[in-house]
Design a protein around this motif. Sequence first.
Motif, PDB file in Angstrom:
ATOM      1  N   UNK A 102       0.758  -1.401   0.129  1.00 31.15           N
ATOM      2  CA  UNK A 102       0.052   0.135  -0.022  1.00 31.15           C
ATOM      3  C   UNK A 102       0.959   1.339   0.130  1.00 31.15           C
ATOM      4  N   UNK A 103       2.205   1.216  -0.030  1.00 28.77           N
ATOM      5  CA  UNK A 103       3.078   2.360  -0.195  1.00 28.77           C
ATOM      6  C   UNK A 103       2.756   3.015  -1.761  1.00 28.77           C
ATOM      7  N   UNK A 104       2.432   4.289  -1.868  1.00 27.12           N
ATOM      8  CA  UNK A 104       1.931   4.716  -2.836  1.00 27.12           C
ATOM      9  C   UNK A 104       3.008   6.201  -3.296  1.00 27.12           C
ATOM     10  N   UNK A 105       3.371   6.089  -4.742  1.00 24.58           N
ATOM     11  CA  UNK A 105       3.921   7.186  -5.232  1.00 24.58           C
ATOM     12  C   UNK A 105       3.234   7.948  -6.272  1.00 24.58           C
ATOM     13  N   UNK A 106       2.687   9.126  -5.878  1.00 21.41           N
ATOM     14  CA  UNK A 106       1.949   9.975  -6.689  1.00 21.41           C
ATOM     15  C   UNK A 106       2.594  11.090  -7.338  1.00 21.41           C
ATOM     16  N   UNK A 107       2.677  11.248  -8.679  1.00 15.07           N
ATOM     17  CA  UNK A 107       3.203  12.257  -9.468  1.00 15.07           C
ATOM     18  C   UNK A 107       4.819  12.578  -8.835  1.00 15.07           C
ATOM     19  N   UNK A 108       5.404  11.325  -8.791  1.00 10.41           N
ATOM     20  CA  UNK A 108       6.947  11.385  -8.573  1.00 10.41           C
ATOM     21  C   UNK A 108       7.711  11.395  -9.692  1.00 10.41           C
ATOM     22  N   UNK A 109       8.984  11.718  -9.516  1.00  7.61           N
ATOM     23  CA  UNK A 109       9.756  11.733 -10.770  1.00  7.61           C
ATOM     24  C   UNK A 109      11.071  10.490 -10.190  1.00  7.61           C
ATOM     25  N   UNK A 110      11.351   9.604 -11.326  1.00  3.53           N
ATOM     26  CA  UNK A 110      12.491   8.822 -10.926  1.00  3.53           C
ATOM     27  C   UNK A 110      13.672   9.023 -12.237  1.00  3.53           C
ATOM     28  N   UNK A 111      14.792   9.424 -11.748  1.00  5.46           N
ATOM     29  CA  UNK A 111      15.660   9.999 -12.826  1.00  5.46           C
ATOM     30  C   UNK A 111      16.912   9.135 -12.609  1.00  5.46           C
ATOM     31  N   UNK A 168      15.566   5.339 -16.422  1.00  8.06           N
ATOM     32  CA  UNK A 168      15.140   4.529 -15.009  1.00  8.06           C
ATOM     33  C   UNK A 168      14.355   3.345 -15.416  1.00  8.06           C
ATOM     34  N   UNK A 169      14.379   2.289 -14.962  1.00  5.99           N
ATOM     35  CA  UNK A 169      13.749   1.089 -14.934  1.00  5.99           C
ATOM     36  C   UNK A 169      12.429   1.392 -14.489  1.00  5.99           C
ATOM     37  N   UNK A 170      11.256   0.929 -15.268  1.00  8.32           N
ATOM     38  CA  UNK A 170       9.950   1.022 -14.855  1.00  8.32           C
ATOM     39  C   UNK A 170       9.484   0.085 -14.216  1.00  8.32           C
ATOM     40  N   UNK A 171       9.065   0.044 -12.992  1.00 11.26           N
ATOM     41  CA  UNK A 171       8.333  -0.916 -12.188  1.00 11.26           C
ATOM     42  C   UNK A 171       7.344  -1.862 -12.882  1.00 11.26           C
ATOM     43  N   UNK A 198      17.186  -3.338  -5.623  1.00 16.02           N
ATOM     44  CA  UNK A 198      18.603  -3.548  -5.228  1.00 16.02           C
ATOM     45  C   UNK A 198      19.098  -4.731  -5.478  1.00 16.02           C
ATOM     46  N   UNK A 199      20.348  -5.084  -5.660  1.00 22.19           N
ATOM     47  CA  UNK A 199      20.814  -6.280  -5.590  1.00 22.19           C
ATOM     48  C   UNK A 199      21.050  -6.841  -4.255  1.00 22.19           C
ATOM     49  N   UNK A 200      20.805  -5.861  -3.174  1.00 25.86           N
ATOM     50  CA  UNK A 200      20.993  -6.102  -1.688  1.00 25.86           C
ATOM     51  C   UNK A 200      19.733  -6.576  -1.138  1.00 25.86           C
ATOM     52  N   UNK A 201      18.687  -6.541  -2.006  1.00 27.26           N
ATOM     53  CA  UNK A 201      17.311  -6.849  -1.676  1.00 27.26           C
ATOM     54  C   UNK A 201      17.571  -8.602  -1.343  1.00 27.26           C
ATOM     55  N   UNK A 202      16.598  -9.037  -0.420  1.00 30.43           N
ATOM     56  CA  UNK A 202      16.711 -10.541   0.135  1.00 30.43           C
ATOM     57  C   UNK A 202      15.780 -11.502  -0.307  1.00 30.43           C
ATOM     58  N   UNK A 203      14.655 -10.782  -1.046  1.00 33.41           N
ATOM     59  CA  UNK A 203      13.754 -11.691  -1.821  1.00 33.41           C
ATOM     60  C   UNK A 203      12.265 -11.439  -1.313  1.00 33.41           C
ATOM     61  N   UNK A 204      12.217 -10.298  -0.588  1.00 31.70           N
ATOM     62  CA  UNK A 204      10.576  -9.720  -0.049  1.00 31.70           C
ATOM     63  C   UNK A 204       9.997  -8.846  -1.375  1.00 31.70           C
ATOM     64  N   UNK A 205       8.879  -9.141  -1.804  1.00 32.12           N
ATOM     65  CA  UNK A 205       8.301  -8.713  -2.815  1.00 32.12           C
ATOM     66  C   UNK A 205       7.998  -7.095  -2.545  1.00 32.12           C
ATOM     67  N   UNK A 206       8.125  -6.218  -3.668  1.00 33.02           N
ATOM     68  CA  UNK A 206       7.827  -4.952  -3.615  1.00 33.02           C
ATOM     69  C   UNK A 206       6.259  -4.758  -3.869  1.00 33.02           C
ATOM     70  N   UNK A 207       5.420  -4.080  -3.174  1.00 33.80           N
ATOM     71  CA  UNK A 207       4.054  -4.024  -3.154  1.00 33.80           C
ATOM     72  C   UNK A 207       3.884  -2.586  -3.186  1.00 33.80           C
ATOM     73  N   UNK A 208       4.167  -1.813  -4.317  1.00 33.66           N
ATOM     74  CA  UNK A 208       3.982  -0.429  -4.211  1.00 33.66           C
ATOM     75  C   UNK A 208       2.908   0.065  -5.579  1.00 33.66           C
ATOM     76  N   UNK A 209       2.255   1.179  -5.290  1.00 34.05           N
ATOM     77  CA  UNK A 209       1.516   1.669  -6.123  1.00 34.05           C
ATOM     78  C   UNK A 209       2.076   3.010  -6.849  1.00 34.05           C
ATOM     79  N   UNK A 210       2.253   3.243  -8.003  1.00 35.50           N
ATOM     80  CA  UNK A 210       2.687   4.422  -8.726  1.00 35.50           C
ATOM     81  C   UNK A 210       1.791   5.042  -9.550  1.00 35.50           C
ATOM     82  N   UNK A 211       1.465   6.310  -9.313  1.00 35.84           N
ATOM     83  CA  UNK A 211       0.168   7.004  -9.994  1.00 35.84           C
ATOM     84  C   UNK A 211       0.857   8.201 -10.485  1.00 35.84           C
ATOM     85  N   UNK A 212       0.647   8.353 -12.035  1.00 33.37           N
ATOM     86  CA  UNK A 212       1.131   9.370 -12.873  1.00 33.37           C
ATOM     87  C   UNK A 212       2.721   9.763 -12.465  1.00 33.37           C
ATOM     88  N   UNK A 213       3.352   8.727 -12.381  1.00 34.12           N
ATOM     89  CA  UNK A 213       4.760   9.116 -12.194  1.00 34.12           C
ATOM     90  C   UNK A 213       5.730   8.982 -13.411  1.00 34.12           C
TER      91      UNK A 213
END
Length: 460
Positions: free
Chosen positions: A421-430, A457-460, A437-452
């Motif tokens: 439920x973590x949400x990114x609204x009208x954000x910029x990724x550059x 950059x890689x698109x989720x 990250x390659x340092x992640x241990x395997x948990x899934x990313x459950x994020x919402x991207x709205x008008x980003x």
Amino acid sequence: TAWSITHAMNTATAGDVVYIKAGDYVIDYNLAPKSGSSSSPIKFIGYKTTPGDILSEKGATITYADYLANGNDLDPKVMPLIRRSSVQMSTQNNTRRGIDLGGKSYVEIENLQFKWQQEAISAFQHGAGIKLRNLVIAWVGNFDPVDTWTSGGLTYDPPLPLNASGGESTNQVGKGIDVSGAIGALIENCTIINPGHVGIVSGTITSLPVTQNAVIRGCKVYSDQNINPADYYLEMYNSQNGLIEDCEVYRIGDLVHQGHGIDFKKNSTNNIARNCYVENTFLEVNLNSNYNTFENITIQGKQNYKTNRRSGGIKIYYNSNFNTFKNIKLLDTDGVFFADVRDEIATPSNVAGHDNEFIDCLFYNAQINAYRNSDSPITFEANTGLEAGGYNNSPAYNNKFYNCTFDTAAAMFTVNRPNYGNEFIECNFINIPLVYSTRSWGDALNAIFTNCNFENSQVP
């Protein structure tokens, strides 16, 4: 007729003003004034040559540069210096104070310097009407290398003595100013240099009344040495409706302790920090601290730092929720961490932060943090090292990022705990080539991207 400082402290009553001339005052016991009244406070005011010739407007009249130019020391010729006869070199003498305002009310202290106490100003559980202005404090705490913090695999350059055996509790000695358990204290234009534990603290253990309406304004805290470097720089603990504004904190050099730059901790609510500067350390909400606001703050990290010398950023720890971060600039930092940590006063809470908001923030050039296993502006952090024993399965959820910019990093997220439920609204990724990250241990990313927007950059 001139009084000694001791006689003045013992004698002055409501409405008296005591002027203290510049000089070196060696006092190996605690000074303790009487209380004034709301209409007639007692005032102790330092001066150089003539009463009234020292006036602080924006910050202390003696700067960190002045301290360095004087050989890393305070100069008693420019403002009165109250000191012990020697620097503290043990964990004992825990009542070794400069001025003890415990239980006192309506006392104002201005234009004084302090060094070599364990606590320069101790206003523990004081009454109303405490005002502290233009106090310059240095070297408060225990600075014996033998007692320096040796836990956590920390490395020192130069090395510590072979018999060094200090632990975390040993490190936690030395406070510049402590105003805890009362209402409406004002701390203004003060500078603290090398506190062994805390620069300025408003609030204390929860068995005392909540500290309310404290104001810390125009103050600076510096730590630049590795024998018991500062732990907390500006802290509000069990505090409500406090204000920290126009303040600066500096963690200088490769100090072994990461520090807590501006910290709202342990049930602190409705506090505000604004218009501040933090260098090489952190903003933090911790231990059930909710509904606090950080606004117009720059956090400047340090590039190319050594192992165990973290660079700074934001920590949201242990069930701290509904906090707001607005117009925060994070430059060369470790970004923001969500975690549920072990603490000496609490067990993990099963929540790593929810419903916190980030508005108009800039995360630029996130650093690699080997200690925290992250290289991203946002880290859902696992508990390792000194904080092992926290819950790695406590979720971070429903946090919102509005109109934020994430520019230049190895990856967008380090994901080492549950999140949703973590949400990114009208954000910029550059200029961020990876989502995970390659340092992640395997948990899934459950994020919402709205008008980003995703640029190079890689698109989720």
